[in-house]
Design a protein around this motif. Structure first.
Motif, PDB file in Angstrom:
ATOM      1  N   PRO A 138     -12.112  -0.761  -6.941  1.00 25.81           N
ATOM      2  CA  PRO A 138     -12.019   0.508  -6.204  1.00 25.81           C
ATOM      3  C   PRO A 138     -12.774   0.529  -4.882  1.00 25.81           C
ATOM      4  CG  PRO A 138     -13.428   0.740  -8.129  1.00 25.81           C
ATOM      5  CD  PRO A 138     -12.746  -0.589  -8.260  1.00 25.81           C
ATOM      6  N   THR A 139     -13.850  -0.261  -4.750  1.00 21.76           N
ATOM      7  CA  THR A 139     -14.648  -0.186  -3.520  1.00 21.76           C
ATOM      8  C   THR A 139     -13.946  -0.800  -2.321  1.00 21.76           C
ATOM      9  OG1 THR A 139     -15.800  -2.266  -4.029  1.00 21.76           O
ATOM     10  CG2 THR A 139     -16.823  -0.195  -4.788  1.00 21.76           C
ATOM     11  N   ILE A 140     -12.842  -1.532  -2.537  1.00 26.16           N
ATOM     12  CA  ILE A 140     -12.147  -2.111  -1.377  1.00 26.16           C
ATOM     13  C   ILE A 140     -11.086  -1.160  -0.824  1.00 26.16           C
ATOM     14  CG2 ILE A 140     -12.561  -4.450  -2.210  1.00 26.16           C
ATOM     15  CD1 ILE A 140      -9.584  -4.638  -2.892  1.00 26.16           C
ATOM     16  N   ARG A 141     -10.875  -0.023  -1.474  1.00 26.62           N
ATOM     17  CA  ARG A 141      -9.900   0.941  -0.944  1.00 26.62           C
ATOM     18  C   ARG A 141     -10.425   1.538   0.359  1.00 26.62           C
ATOM     19  NH1 ARG A 141      -5.692   4.564  -3.125  1.00 26.62           N
ATOM     20  NH2 ARG A 141      -5.470   6.294  -1.641  1.00 26.62           N
ATOM     21  N   ALA A 142      -9.568   1.638   1.347  1.00 27.57           N
ATOM     22  CA  ALA A 142      -9.953   2.233   2.627  1.00 27.57           C
ATOM     23  C   ALA A 142     -10.408   3.677   2.416  1.00 27.57           C
ATOM     24  CB  ALA A 142      -8.778   2.184   3.601  1.00 27.57           C
ATOM     25  N   ASN A 143     -11.483   4.063   3.083  1.00 26.61           N
ATOM     26  CA  ASN A 143     -11.996   5.444   3.062  1.00 26.61           C
ATOM     27  C   ASN A 143     -12.380   5.908   1.654  1.00 26.61           C
ATOM     28  OD1 ASN A 143     -11.392   5.737   5.893  1.00 26.61           O
ATOM     29  ND2 ASN A 143      -9.248   6.051   5.318  1.00 26.61           N
ATOM     30  N   VAL A 144     -12.849   4.962   0.821  1.00 26.26           N
ATOM     31  CA  VAL A 144     -13.142   5.331  -0.559  1.00 26.26           C
ATOM     32  C   VAL A 144     -14.286   6.347  -0.644  1.00 26.26           C
ATOM     33  CG1 VAL A 144     -14.718   3.385  -0.947  1.00 26.26           C
ATOM     34  CG2 VAL A 144     -13.530   4.436  -2.887  1.00 26.26           C
ATOM     35  N   VAL A 145     -15.241   6.282   0.259  1.00 25.66           N
ATOM     36  CA  VAL A 145     -16.357   7.227   0.206  1.00 25.66           C
ATOM     37  C   VAL A 145     -15.866   8.647   0.459  1.00 25.66           C
ATOM     38  CG1 VAL A 145     -18.540   7.913   1.283  1.00 25.66           C
ATOM     39  CG2 VAL A 145     -18.079   5.491   0.815  1.00 25.66           C
ATOM     40  N   ASP A 146     -15.004   8.821   1.459  1.00 22.37           N
ATOM     41  CA  ASP A 146     -14.444  10.147   1.728  1.00 22.37           C
ATOM     42  C   ASP A 146     -13.606  10.640   0.557  1.00 22.37           C
ATOM     43  OD1 ASP A 146     -15.610  10.318   4.216  1.00 22.37           O
ATOM     44  OD2 ASP A 146     -13.864   9.513   5.277  1.00 22.37           O
ATOM     45  N   LEU A 147     -12.851   9.736  -0.067  1.00 20.49           N
ATOM     46  CA  LEU A 147     -12.041  10.122  -1.222  1.00 20.49           C
ATOM     47  C   LEU A 147     -12.934  10.560  -2.376  1.00 20.49           C
ATOM     48  CD1 LEU A 147      -9.303  10.388  -2.596  1.00 20.49           C
ATOM     49  CD2 LEU A 147      -9.428   7.949  -3.161  1.00 20.49           C
TER      50      LEU A 147
ATOM     51  N   SER B 163       0.816  -1.223   0.000  1.00 26.07           N
ATOM     52  CA  SER B 163       0.000   0.000   0.000  1.00 26.07           C
ATOM     53  C   SER B 163       0.845   1.266   0.000  1.00 26.07           C
ATOM     54  CB  SER B 163      -0.936  -0.002   1.212  1.00 26.07           C
ATOM     55  OG  SER B 163      -1.867  -1.061   1.121  1.00 26.07           O
ATOM     56  N   ALA B 164       2.016   1.214   0.632  1.00 25.72           N
ATOM     57  CA  ALA B 164       2.878   2.395   0.701  1.00 25.72           C
ATOM     58  C   ALA B 164       3.399   2.812  -0.672  1.00 25.72           C
ATOM     59  CB  ALA B 164       4.049   2.140   1.643  1.00 25.72           C
ATOM     60  N   GLU B 165       3.417   1.885  -1.619  1.00 18.14           N
ATOM     61  CA  GLU B 165       3.893   2.192  -2.964  1.00 18.14           C
ATOM     62  C   GLU B 165       2.795   2.757  -3.851  1.00 18.14           C
ATOM     63  OE1 GLU B 165       5.799  -1.206  -4.646  1.00 18.14           O
ATOM     64  OE2 GLU B 165       7.233  -1.415  -2.980  1.00 18.14           O
ATOM     65  N   LEU B 166       1.567   2.734  -3.363  1.00 18.43           N
ATOM     66  CA  LEU B 166       0.433   3.243  -4.128  1.00 18.43           C
ATOM     67  C   LEU B 166       0.135   4.686  -3.730  1.00 18.43           C
ATOM     68  CD1 LEU B 166      -1.935   0.139  -3.886  1.00 18.43           C
ATOM     69  CD2 LEU B 166      -0.104   0.595  -5.527  1.00 18.43           C
ATOM     70  N   MET B 167      -0.582   5.389  -4.587  1.00 14.84           N
ATOM     71  CA  MET B 167      -0.942   6.771  -4.299  1.00 14.84           C
ATOM     72  C   MET B 167      -1.799   6.845  -3.042  1.00 14.84           C
ATOM     73  SD  MET B 167      -1.898   8.377  -8.043  1.00 14.84           S
ATOM     74  CE  MET B 167      -3.183   7.157  -8.391  1.00 14.84           C
ATOM     75  N   GLN B 168      -1.469   7.793  -2.175  1.00 17.10           N
ATOM     76  CA  GLN B 168      -2.275   8.070  -0.993  1.00 17.10           C
ATOM     77  C   GLN B 168      -3.362   9.079  -1.359  1.00 17.10           C
ATOM     78  OE1 GLN B 168      -1.379   6.049   1.797  1.00 17.10           O
ATOM     79  NE2 GLN B 168      -0.205   5.240   0.054  1.00 17.10           N
ATOM     80  N   ASP B 169      -4.329   9.244  -0.463  1.00 20.88           N
ATOM     81  CA  ASP B 169      -5.468  10.106  -0.788  1.00 20.88           C
ATOM     82  C   ASP B 169      -5.037  11.510  -1.202  1.00 20.88           C
ATOM     83  OD1 ASP B 169      -6.943   7.921  -0.084  1.00 20.88           O
ATOM     84  OD2 ASP B 169      -8.053   8.895   1.544  1.00 20.88           O
ATOM     85  N   ASP B 170      -4.139  12.118  -0.432  1.00 23.10           N
ATOM     86  CA  ASP B 170      -3.733  13.488  -0.735  1.00 23.10           C
ATOM     87  C   ASP B 170      -3.003  13.563  -2.075  1.00 23.10           C
ATOM     88  OD1 ASP B 170      -1.614  12.020   0.489  1.00 23.10           O
ATOM     89  OD2 ASP B 170      -0.536  13.881   0.891  1.00 23.10           O
ATOM     90  N   GLU B 171      -2.290  12.504  -2.425  1.00 22.91           N
ATOM     91  CA  GLU B 171      -1.571  12.486  -3.700  1.00 22.91           C
ATOM     92  C   GLU B 171      -2.546  12.363  -4.869  1.00 22.91           C
ATOM     93  OE1 GLU B 171       2.522  10.490  -1.910  1.00 22.91           O
ATOM     94  OE2 GLU B 171       0.893   9.198  -2.607  1.00 22.91           O
ATOM     95  N   ILE B 172      -3.579  11.544  -4.708  1.00 23.14           N
ATOM     96  CA  ILE B 172      -4.609  11.453  -5.747  1.00 23.14           C
ATOM     97  C   ILE B 172      -5.282  12.800  -5.936  1.00 23.14           C
ATOM     98  CG2 ILE B 172      -6.866  10.463  -6.288  1.00 23.14           C
ATOM     99  CD1 ILE B 172      -5.927   7.864  -5.001  1.00 23.14           C
ATOM    100  N   LEU B 173      -5.624  13.456  -4.842  1.00 22.40           N
ATOM    101  CA  LEU B 173      -6.304  14.751  -4.933  1.00 22.40           C
ATOM    102  C   LEU B 173      -5.419  15.799  -5.598  1.00 22.40           C
ATOM    103  CD1 LEU B 173      -7.991  14.702  -1.421  1.00 22.40           C
ATOM    104  CD2 LEU B 173      -9.155  14.525  -3.634  1.00 22.40           C
ATOM    105  N   THR B 174      -4.133  15.778  -5.297  1.00 28.52           N
ATOM    106  CA  THR B 174      -3.213  16.709  -5.955  1.00 28.52           C
ATOM    107  C   THR B 174      -3.192  16.475  -7.452  1.00 28.52           C
ATOM    108  OG1 THR B 174      -1.780  16.944  -4.018  1.00 28.52           O
ATOM    109  CG2 THR B 174      -0.785  17.391  -6.169  1.00 28.52           C
ATOM    110  N   LEU B 175      -3.112  15.223  -7.874  1.00 31.01           N
ATOM    111  CA  LEU B 175      -3.034  14.921  -9.299  1.00 31.01           C
ATOM    112  C   LEU B 175      -4.369  15.182  -9.999  1.00 31.01           C
ATOM    113  CD1 LEU B 175      -0.747  11.776  -9.168  1.00 31.01           C
ATOM    114  CD2 LEU B 175      -0.149  14.080  -9.961  1.00 31.01           C
ATOM    115  N   VAL B 176      -5.479  14.942  -9.326  1.00 32.77           N
ATOM    116  CA  VAL B 176      -6.783  15.304  -9.905  1.00 32.77           C
ATOM    117  C   VAL B 176      -6.829  16.801 -10.189  1.00 32.77           C
ATOM    118  CG1 VAL B 176      -9.242  15.556  -9.397  1.00 32.77           C
ATOM    119  CG2 VAL B 176      -8.101  13.375  -8.966  1.00 32.77           C
ATOM    120  N   SER B 177      -6.361  17.599  -9.241  1.00 34.43           N
ATOM    121  CA  SER B 177      -6.338  19.045  -9.430  1.00 34.43           C
ATOM    122  C   SER B 177      -5.424  19.445 -10.589  1.00 34.43           C
ATOM    123  CB  SER B 177      -5.879  19.724  -8.136  1.00 34.43           C
ATOM    124  OG  SER B 177      -5.870  21.128  -8.277  1.00 34.43           O
TER     125      SER B 177
END
Length: 326
Positions: free
Chosen positions: A69-78, A38-52
């Motif tokens: 995608p639905t198994i990602r932790a905190n997917v609803v908040d993301l 998981s540490a090698e994958l994009m974290q929430d803040d990194e996804i949001l930065t790239l979306v922007s």
């Protein structure tokens, strides 16, 4: 605005939230698939930065994929945070539907607009064989929950695999008689370790269409035969829904491709069936600002290839389908 060297305006980004999945579909990944830490994958803040960043390049359409995608932790908040990002006009998801019975409503309330749900057969035994351990009842409940939550119009994605479900296309097509869904039949594409199996089990879109017409009835073109995204769409007489064929192998639609993909480990993949990628996550973690990331993305997008070269025997081997997100 992002434009490639062929003059195509690029505005659609598919983001893989994880390479992990709660199924093991035979055409998608090896049985003993090894997932990335998981540490090698994009974290929430990194996804949001790239979306922007991509919104700043004129991208307005975003699809969340996996793995699952639905198994990602905190997917609803993301989802809520992506939906609130200025410039995001369309936010959809491709899912296997297994968890949608519980998650459809929260995802819709968070800002998700629509879902594509993978369903390759209506036969429970075949479904279990194709997914290696999935339950058709779970997916069917997920479809109903998505409808109830307003994640519509629903699209059903069926990958057709010779020897597994090519004769199931008729029953899947009949779903459109009673439901306002688009059932889309997808040619099997060769990838990674599974490429020999995938190549040998290909059923062409023309063969699928012939089988459906011979068992269900004539198909009439919708929208004058023009593509709806990547699908060429037809309709059975008096049907509520549509039937689409995605012929990525036999009749590719590269001339109209407006999409790029962001893998779960932060690589900008320029074509699904080519290996070329641009690493955005490493620069981001090294401190690159938005302007630098925009520059890297634009340089990569300009070099987006015209299309695949499957006909010449060039098969992408560096990733499995689940690592890209389809």
């Amino acid at each position: 605005m992002a434009i490639d060297r062929y003059g195509r305006r690029l505005h659609y980004l598919r983001i893989s939230l994880t390479d992990h999945c709660n199924l093991r579909c035979v055409y998608c990944m090896p049985d003993e698939m090894v997932f990335q830490p998981s540490a090698e994958l994009m974290q929430d803040d990194e996804i949001l930065t790239l979306v922007s960043v991509f919104c700043g390049l004129g991208f307005g359409k975003f699809r969340l994929t996996g793995g699952e995608p639905t198994i990602r932790a905190n997917v609803v908040d993301l989802v809520r945070q992506i939906a609130a990002t200025p410039g995001v006009n369309t936010l959809t998801m491709t899912t296997n539907g297994v968890l949608l019975s519980k998650m459809a409503l929260p995802l819709a309330q968070a800002g998700l607009q629509r879902v594509n749900i993978s369903l390759d057969t209506l036969d429970p035994a075949k479904f279990h064989t194709l997914t290696r351990w999935g339950s058709l009842d779970d997916v069917w409940s997920g479809i109903r929950a998505a409808e109830h939550a307003g994640l519509t119009p629903i699209k059903i994605n069926a990958v057709v695999v010779r020897g597994y479900n090519e004769t199931d296309t008729a029953d899947l097509a009949r779903l459109t008689l009673d439901h306002p869904w688009q059932v889309r039949f997808i040619e099997l594409m060769p990838f990674g370790q599974n490429n020999e199996f995938q190549s040998s089990q290909l059923v062409s879109a023309s063969e699928m269409r012939h089988f459906i017409e011979s068992h269900v009835g004539a198909l009439q073109p919708v929208n004058g035969g023009q593509l709806d995204g990547e699908a060429r769409v037809f309709r059975l007489e008096q049907a509520q829904g549509d039937i689409g064929f995605i012929s990525s192998v036999s009749a590719p639609f590269c001339h109209s491709c407006a999409r790029a993909r962001l893998t779960a480990d932060g690589r900008l993949r320029l074509c699904l069936l080519r290996e070329g990628e641009v690493d955005l996550l490493t620069p981001l973690r090294a401190g690159a600002d938005s302007a630098e990331l925009r520059h890297l993305a634009l340089e990569g997008l300009w070099l987006k290839p015209w299309g695949h070269a499957l006909a010449e025997g060039v098969i992408p081997l560096n990733r499995e389908m689940s690592e890209i997100g389809g």
